[in-house]
Scaffold this motif. Structure first.
Motif, PDB file in Angstrom:
ATOM      1  N   UNK A   1      22.784  42.917  34.888  1.00  0.00           N
ATOM      2  CA  UNK A   1      23.786  43.160  35.937  1.00  0.00           C
ATOM      3  C   UNK A   1      23.356  44.324  36.837  1.00  0.00           C
ATOM      4  N   UNK A   2      22.776  45.377  36.229  1.00  0.00           N
ATOM      5  CA  UNK A   2      22.298  46.515  37.015  1.00  0.00           C
ATOM      6  C   UNK A   2      21.172  46.121  37.954  1.00  0.00           C
ATOM      7  N   UNK A   3      20.239  45.310  37.446  1.00  0.00           N
ATOM      8  CA  UNK A   3      19.130  44.838  38.280  1.00  0.00           C
ATOM      9  C   UNK A   3      19.652  43.964  39.417  1.00  0.00           C
TER      10      UNK A   3
ATOM     11  N   UNK B   1      13.301  49.053  41.745  1.00  0.00           N
ATOM     12  CA  UNK B   1      12.065  49.109  40.952  1.00  0.00           C
ATOM     13  C   UNK B   1      12.318  49.824  39.630  1.00  0.00           C
ATOM     14  N   UNK B   2      13.044  50.938  39.680  1.00  0.00           N
ATOM     15  CA  UNK B   2      13.361  51.681  38.457  1.00  0.00           C
ATOM     16  C   UNK B   2      14.248  50.853  37.538  1.00  0.00           C
ATOM     17  N   UNK B   3      15.231  50.162  38.120  1.00  0.00           N
ATOM     18  CA  UNK B   3      16.106  49.311  37.306  1.00  0.00           C
ATOM     19  C   UNK B   3      15.293  48.240  36.584  1.00  0.00           C
ATOM     20  N   UNK B   4      14.352  47.624  37.311  1.00  0.00           N
ATOM     21  CA  UNK B   4      13.530  46.567  36.715  1.00  0.00           C
ATOM     22  C   UNK B   4      12.636  47.144  35.616  1.00  0.00           C
TER      23      UNK B   4
ATOM     24  N   UNK C   1       8.059  54.111  54.834  1.00  0.00           N
ATOM     25  CA  UNK C   1       8.756  53.261  53.868  1.00  0.00           C
ATOM     26  C   UNK C   1       8.260  53.526  52.444  1.00  0.00           C
ATOM     27  N   UNK C   2       6.948  53.738  52.300  1.00  0.00           N
ATOM     28  CA  UNK C   2       6.386  54.024  50.975  1.00  0.00           C
ATOM     29  C   UNK C   2       6.929  55.342  50.428  1.00  0.00           C
ATOM     30  N   UNK C   3       7.021  56.354  51.301  1.00  0.00           N
ATOM     31  CA  UNK C   3       7.585  57.645  50.881  1.00  0.00           C
ATOM     32  C   UNK C   3       9.054  57.489  50.499  1.00  0.00           C
ATOM     33  N   UNK C   4       9.797  56.746  51.325  1.00  0.00           N
ATOM     34  CA  UNK C   4      11.236  56.579  51.093  1.00  0.00           C
ATOM     35  C   UNK C   4      11.506  55.808  49.804  1.00  0.00           C
ATOM     36  N   UNK C   5      10.715  54.777  49.525  1.00  0.00           N
ATOM     37  CA  UNK C   5      10.872  54.044  48.267  1.00  0.00           C
ATOM     38  C   UNK C   5      10.598  54.959  47.080  1.00  0.00           C
ATOM     39  N   UNK C   6       9.599  55.833  47.223  1.00  0.00           N
ATOM     40  CA  UNK C   6       9.300  56.815  46.170  1.00  0.00           C
ATOM     41  C   UNK C   6      10.488  57.733  45.932  1.00  0.00           C
ATOM     42  N   UNK C   7      11.172  58.107  47.022  1.00  0.00           N
ATOM     43  CA  UNK C   7      12.334  58.993  46.917  1.00  0.00           C
ATOM     44  C   UNK C   7      13.534  58.289  46.285  1.00  0.00           C
ATOM     45  N   UNK C   8      13.599  56.962  46.407  1.00  0.00           N
ATOM     46  CA  UNK C   8      14.712  56.219  45.817  1.00  0.00           C
ATOM     47  C   UNK C   8      14.612  56.091  44.311  1.00  0.00           C
ATOM     48  N   UNK C   9      13.405  56.162  43.777  1.00  0.00           N
ATOM     49  CA  UNK C   9      13.216  55.941  42.340  1.00  0.00           C
ATOM     50  C   UNK C   9      13.915  56.990  41.460  1.00  0.00           C
ATOM     51  N   UNK C  10      13.847  58.296  41.777  1.00  0.00           N
ATOM     52  CA  UNK C  10      14.572  59.265  40.941  1.00  0.00           C
ATOM     53  C   UNK C  10      16.085  59.084  40.985  1.00  0.00           C
ATOM     54  N   UNK C  11      16.601  58.541  42.107  1.00  0.00           N
ATOM     55  CA  UNK C  11      18.044  58.339  42.250  1.00  0.00           C
ATOM     56  C   UNK C  11      18.550  57.351  41.197  1.00  0.00           C
TER      57      UNK C  11
END
Length: 469
Positions: free
Chosen positions: A295-297, A145-148, A7-17
């Motif tokens: 709205x994005x967050x 996380x990136x949006x925030x 899950x930690x790896x996957x969350x890391x992968x979601x941030x660049x998206x």
């Protein structure tokens, strides 16, 4: 613990998206120290998806060569390097931004299949769907996380994004490798220890699973050896008349076709375009009356909640039911939005109604179309093709995603936001039909049951000859 590390790896992968959604509005600001035009902005948003296929192609053979766990650990390195390059980019060195996005995209491509396969091979059939769908919750959390963090400068966001991959790298050292991979590489004792750790020292269950894994591995090895000999002979004898269908392992091709068509229609239904261009789309819809970042967050948070709901649904109802509800709901909400936009309603209340409809689209799209594809890779592909087949699938998916993300600004300018949601609605309608005809139900079925279903010659679910799967 395996799931937590992945899950930690996957969350890391979601941030660049999600990064482009908060990056591009800041770069387009008149006070920005890094100047870009629309064309360069589309490259910054889409080049991530162009480089992801590189990682996806590499992940296939690497999954089988070095293992699922090791590959996930390695993937965190280019991810950290990418964020560092992005953080140091400037107008004079814009290439650092693009190279950084390439590094991040490659890392995401490496992790996409590995995480799903590792969790799928380590989990029990009864909770496999639930655990694998948690990965999409983590993925969506990375985006949120990136949006925030978007309230801060984009450089601060880039450097802050290094923290999670480092945590993921450390956490991966405390988990075991996939028992299926260990058996495949004849590491039987290590596989037994891994299963004992995963199953709470249940000797009876471990011995049963180990026997099944060994038998399946021996069968796959026998098929591989014999098929390779047959293929060479048939390739020579049929070089002028073409290669016959049975050379290509239909039990592998059939699930590959199902997964890739599902992926393609998912991309065309706008699932990831809303992620890439979320803030810009909300700005186009709501204008100055709507706080785009808030709205994005909220959209990102709604996506996380819906991913969590889908996890619970996977425990209660079948995959087909979830897919049909999600695809048909996405189609309906998209077409309603398209019709609403065509009316050109500009009142204050109308804009808020449209925003609510957009959030409904995100909810319905997320509970199935966004969460199912990774689960399909982990469940439908047979063990011997899970690495290479999954990597090939993610290569095609990310390449399609790059093309769609790259041309999206041009398409939006040409046909407007109403036309965009019209395309989303048509694609989701086709997804609904495709799901009803073809997608097999895999809830509470072992991976061996699913593999046997495709070996029985089944193609259309509605006309299947086997009821076990």
């Amino acid at each position: 613990m395996v799931v937590a590390a992945v899950l930690a790896v996957t969350a890391s992968a979601g941030m660049p998206i999600g990064y482009s959604a908060i990056l591009l509005p800041q770069l387009n600001n008149t006070n920005s120290t890094l100047k870009i035009n629309e064309n360069l902005g589309s490259w910054i948003a889409s080049i991530h998806s162009l480089s992801s296929p590189i990682g996806s192609l590499l992940s296939g053979p690497l999954l089988d060569l070095i293992g699922r766990k090791t590959l996930l650990q390695i993937a965190t390195i280019p991810l950290c390097l990418g964020w560092i390059l992005i953080g140091f980019s400037s107008t004079q060195h814009i290439w650092l931004m693009l190279v950084g996005r390439i590094f991040c995209g490659t890392a995401v491509g490496l992790t996409a299949v590995a995480g799903q396969v590792l969790v799928g091979e380590c989990s029990d059939a009864g909770i496999r769907g639930f655990l694998m769908s948690l990965l999409m919750v983590a993925y969506s959390s990375g985006i949120a996380i990136v949006y925030i963090l978007g309230v801060f400068n984009w450089r601060t966001v880039a450097f802050s994004s290094i923290i999670l991959p480092i945590i993921a790298l450390i956490s991966m050292t405390f988990i075991t490798e996939s028992p299926a991979w260990l058996v495949k590489h004849n590491k039987i004792n290590e596989a037994k220890l891994a299963l004992l750790w995963l199953r709470g020292n249940d000797e009876k269950q471990v011995n049963l699973e180990l026997t099944i894994l060994e038998n399946r591995s021996n069968t796959d090895l026998f098929i591989k050896k014999n098929k390779s000999k047959i293929n060479i002979i048939k390739l020579i004898t049929n070089i002028t008349s073409g290669i016959k269908t049975n050379i290509f392992h239909l039990e592998i091709i059939k699930p590959l076709v199902i997964i890739n068509l599902f992926f393609l229609l998912q991309v065309l239904s706008g699932t990831y375009l809303i992620v890439f261009y979320g803030v810009d789309i909300i700005r186009d819809i709501g204008g100055e009356e709507i706080d785009n970042y808030i709205a994005g967050i909220l959209m990102a948070v709604v996506r996380i909640i819906c991913c969590g709901i889908s996890c619970i649904l996977f425990l209660k109802i079948g995959r087909r039911t979830i897919a049909l509800i999600s695809a048909s709901g996405t189609a309906l909400s998209s077409l309603i939005l398209a019709g609403f936009f065509m009316k050109n309603n500009d009142s204050y209340i109308d804009k808020y109604i449209v925003i609510i409809c957009v959030f409904m689209y995100v909810c319905l799209n997320t509970i199935g179309l966004m969460t199912l594809p990774g689960l399909l890779i982990g469940e439908l592909l047979p063990q011997r093709a899970r690495g290479v087949g999954g990597g090939f699938t993610m290569f095609l998916f990310n390449f399609a995603l790059f093309g769609v993300a790259k041309i999206f600004p041009m398409i939006k300018n040409a046909i407007g936001i109403a036309g965009v949601f019209g395309i989303f609605g048509i694609a989701a309608s086709l997804e609904t039909l495709f799901t009803w005809l073809v997608l097999p139900e895999t809830k509470n079925r072992t991976l061996q049951d699913i593999e046997d279903y495709f070996k029985d010659g089944n193609i259309l679910w509605i006309s299947k000859t086997r009821r076990k799967c």
